[in-house]
Design a protein around this motif. Sequence first.
Motif, PDB file in Angstrom:
ATOM      1  N   LYS A 154      23.733 -66.424  58.105  1.00 30.14           N
ATOM      2  CA  LYS A 154      22.340 -65.994  58.249  1.00 30.14           C
ATOM      3  C   LYS A 154      21.825 -66.139  59.683  1.00 30.14           C
ATOM      4  N   GLU A 155      22.496 -66.960  60.463  1.00 28.25           N
ATOM      5  CA  GLU A 155      21.950 -67.379  61.750  1.00 28.25           C
ATOM      6  C   GLU A 155      22.120 -66.314  62.827  1.00 28.25           C
ATOM      7  N   ARG A 156      21.103 -66.177  63.684  1.00 26.37           N
ATOM      8  CA  ARG A 156      21.205 -65.327  64.856  1.00 26.37           C
ATOM      9  C   ARG A 156      22.006 -66.051  65.951  1.00 26.37           C
ATOM     10  N   VAL A 157      22.371 -65.309  66.997  1.00 28.63           N
ATOM     11  CA  VAL A 157      23.056 -65.921  68.142  1.00 28.63           C
ATOM     12  C   VAL A 157      22.120 -66.891  68.849  1.00 28.63           C
ATOM     13  N   PHE A 158      20.858 -66.468  69.075  1.00 26.05           N
ATOM     14  CA  PHE A 158      19.813 -67.357  69.593  1.00 26.05           C
ATOM     15  C   PHE A 158      18.953 -67.757  68.392  1.00 26.05           C
ATOM     16  N   ARG A 173      14.712 -63.951  64.846  1.00 34.40           N
ATOM     17  CA  ARG A 173      14.298 -62.862  65.723  1.00 34.40           C
ATOM     18  C   ARG A 173      15.345 -61.741  65.713  1.00 34.40           C
ATOM     19  N   PRO A 174      14.902 -60.503  65.831  1.00 34.39           N
ATOM     20  CA  PRO A 174      15.876 -59.412  65.891  1.00 34.39           C
ATOM     21  C   PRO A 174      16.710 -59.500  67.170  1.00 34.39           C
ATOM     22  N   GLU A 175      17.973 -59.123  67.070  1.00 31.38           N
ATOM     23  CA  GLU A 175      18.861 -59.123  68.235  1.00 31.38           C
ATOM     24  C   GLU A 175      19.574 -57.775  68.284  1.00 31.38           C
ATOM     25  N   LEU A 176      18.980 -56.858  69.056  1.00 30.01           N
ATOM     26  CA  LEU A 176      19.507 -55.502  69.160  1.00 30.01           C
ATOM     27  C   LEU A 176      20.131 -55.285  70.529  1.00 30.01           C
ATOM     28  N   LEU A 179      20.544 -57.997  73.276  1.00 25.59           N
ATOM     29  CA  LEU A 179      19.362 -58.523  73.968  1.00 25.59           C
ATOM     30  C   LEU A 179      18.898 -59.760  73.206  1.00 25.59           C
ATOM     31  N   TYR A 180      18.790 -60.886  73.900  1.00 28.17           N
ATOM     32  CA  TYR A 180      18.491 -62.163  73.249  1.00 28.17           C
ATOM     33  C   TYR A 180      17.152 -62.703  73.748  1.00 28.17           C
ATOM     34  N   ASN A 181      16.360 -63.202  72.809  1.00 24.58           N
ATOM     35  CA  ASN A 181      15.022 -63.710  73.112  1.00 24.58           C
ATOM     36  C   ASN A 181      15.066 -65.237  73.141  1.00 24.58           C
ATOM     37  N   GLY A 182      14.972 -65.814  74.328  1.00 18.13           N
ATOM     38  CA  GLY A 182      15.025 -67.266  74.475  1.00 18.13           C
ATOM     39  C   GLY A 182      13.665 -67.922  74.614  1.00 18.13           C
TER      40      GLY A 182
END
Length: 311
Positions: A154-158, A173-176, A179-182
């Motif tokens: 279930k986990e995102r990269v960030f 958070r979406p990761e398209l 692109l990663y939101n830190g």
Amino acid sequence: MTTVATAKEGTGSPYALSHLDALESEAVHIFREVAGEFERPVILFSGGKDSILMLHLALKAFAPAAIPFSLLHVDTGHNFPEVLEYRDRVVEQHGLRLHVASVQDYIDRGVLKERADGTRNPLQTLPLTEKIQAERFDAVFGGGRRDEEKARAKERVFSLRDEFSQWDPRRQRPELWNLYNGRHAPGEHVRVFPLSNWTELDVWQYIARENVQLPQIYFAHEREVFKRGGMWLTAGEWGGPRDGETVEKRQVRYRTVGDMSCTGAVDSDADTIDKVIVEIAASRLTERGATRADDKLSEAAMEDRKREGYF
């Protein structure tokens, strides 16, 4: 040097990256993104194969410079000696800084209490989260992979953690397009999983290609073990064997390495990397599903621990 796959191999393009090169490129990109976005990142490093692979990739990402991260190990006090020896040797070899959060210290101070089953894996959460807060780490690399366990899938990269280091799946958070939101508020931090898209087989094939050295515990060897809960466990001061549990010598190896009290060995004659790869390719169980008792406490054991701050 980049490996180029040919159209004859089924890629459709003479310039396509191989599968392992694509995974490597993604992981290197993630390490560099974190270095650019965060002030105090740290790599969780236990001496297990996934953390060893993470360190190898980080060294590649910043070579010939030193990696801009320190290492963090949550020491349960029930670790395999050969893995700790490997950990310390690697730290010295690369001139790295190692932070250690000790479960035993928390037990000695009366903050944590030993469990009846002897396992300390569930006790790691408090030492880990308090060390993160004390050292003000704002990004923490973990070696979790989506193929290991359904909560990790279930986990995102960030993966954002709140000021209590807790995980809320609803805040994903979406990761398209890679692109990663830190972004995070003061007191929060981000768990980063550069191996998310790797499988156990990918890990071993890459280790073989890169000639990455591992602790010998991952290869078949003769060891004194006893059976509990359907798994072969190593005897030790943690509480095994009990009355009626017979110690015997068997040819075994470990697919994953954690607390001795909950990490089982598997019968195996795979004493080389090539033999391990063949064995894993034929397996229908993930390494955690086959050899980690702490994941069998309940259907949602891993997700419950992750919500509390565990990796």
